[in-house]
Design an enzyme around this catalytic site. Structure first.
Site, PDB file in Angstrom:
ATOM      1  N   CYS A 143      20.215 -62.779  56.529  1.00  0.00           N
ATOM      2  CA  CYS A 143      19.907 -64.212  56.522  1.00  0.00           C
ATOM      3  C   CYS A 143      20.842 -64.888  55.522  1.00  0.00           C
ATOM      4  CB  CYS A 143      18.463 -64.473  56.093  1.00  0.00           C
ATOM      5  SG  CYS A 143      17.277 -63.224  56.600  1.00  0.00           S
ATOM      6  N   GLU A 205      16.165 -75.595  56.103  1.00  0.00           N
ATOM      7  CA  GLU A 205      17.286 -75.167  56.932  1.00  0.00           C
ATOM      8  C   GLU A 205      17.036 -75.440  58.415  1.00  0.00           C
ATOM      9  OE1 GLU A 205      18.551 -71.165  54.433  1.00  0.00           O
ATOM     10  OE2 GLU A 205      17.196 -70.942  56.145  1.00  0.00           O
TER      11      GLU A 205
END
EC number: 5.3.3.2
Length: 284
Positions: A143, A205
């Protein structure tokens, strides 16, 4: 606890897509909102094209107690975007992950990689204790964020994001670049979420979901990864139960994806085309 953290609050409108804007309205109306948001978020130092005299000061936060290598990464320039993933500028990783800025609406582009081996097992990692956000948490394979540079800004078929994923798979897990070329990294869809790690740091995000199916060579960096393992669907379900009971911690984005999409995708790992959606942004 982790369910509550993962779903810290809904972001924008539940109806997503190129013409949908938080609070309603058309594309034309949204454009004005987007430009106003960009003016509010941009800095006077020229990185984001902000007009002089309208600076919103970034908070000063000490990083003295944090891991030196991880602090160095805070200087990387992330890609600032609006709620529909349109690029509006760039800002440091540090400023993108401060809760004070997230509350002002600062939003950046990110990705989450799910790498499966040829036995259809998913590679998980446990984030190192040195990580600034969500240290020690279990999560999906990799990630991170594309950076504001020419190669990773390129948006056609999400090629910039896929290049960034190749870079971070090497940096975190030691996977040789030639084993995960961007053309073998499959872009499924995007999710938009927000979550708080602690009083200072958090995430906000639009996260590109990327799938890879391949046997790879692993040589993890201990500054990035505390542990790693391949798991079956049944083993992951047991891990999620442990997270729900507080025995372990998992990242909020992984929790969201596991609860909503992951097992359906996993069941169709060799036939993912019906699940590819590059238009919708799932507001989580």
């Amino acid at each position: 606890m982790w369910r509550a953290l993962a779903r810290a609050r809904a972001i924008g409108s539940a109806a997503s897509g190129a013409g949908a804007w938080p609070g309603g309205g058309t594309e034309a109306g949204g454009r004005g909102l987007r430009e106003a948001r960009a003016r509010e978020l941009h800095l006077a130092d020229g990185r984001c094209g902000r007009s002089p005299g309208r600076t919103a000061a970034m908070p000063e936060v000490s990083t003295d107690a944090l891991d030196e290598r991880q602090v160095q990464l805070l200087a990387e320039m992330c890609i600032l975007i609006d709620e529909n993933d349109r690029r509006v500028g760039a800002e440091t990783k540090k400023n993108c992950h401060l809760n004070a800025n997230i509350r002002r609406g600062l939003l950046h582009r990110a990705f989450s990689v799910f790498l499966f081996n040829t036995e259809n097992k998913l590679l998980l990692q446990q984030r190192s204790d040195a990580k600034i956000t969500f240290p020690g948490c279990f999560t999906n394979t990799c990630c991170s964020h594309p950076l504001s540079n020419p190669g990773e800004l390129e948006e056609n078929d999400a090629i910039g994001v896929r290049r960034a994923a190749q870079r971070r798979l090497k940096a975190e897990l030691g996977i040789p670049l030639e084993e995960v070329p961007p053309e073998e990294i499959n872009y499924l869809t995007r999710i938009h979420y927000q979550a708080q790690s602690d009083d200072i740091w958090g995430e906000h995000e639009i996260d590109y979901i990327l799938f890879v199916k391949k046997d790879v060579t692993l040589n993890p960096d201990p500054n990035e990864i505390k542990s790693h393992c391949y798991v079956s669907k049944e083993e992951l379900k047991e891990l999620l139960k442990k997270a729900a009971s507080g025995e372990i911690k998992i990242t909020p984005w992984f929790q969201i994806i596991a609860e909503t999409f992951l097992f359906k995708w996993w069941d169709n790992l060799n036939h993912l085309n019906p699940f590819v959606d590059h238009q919708k942004i799932h507001r989580m």
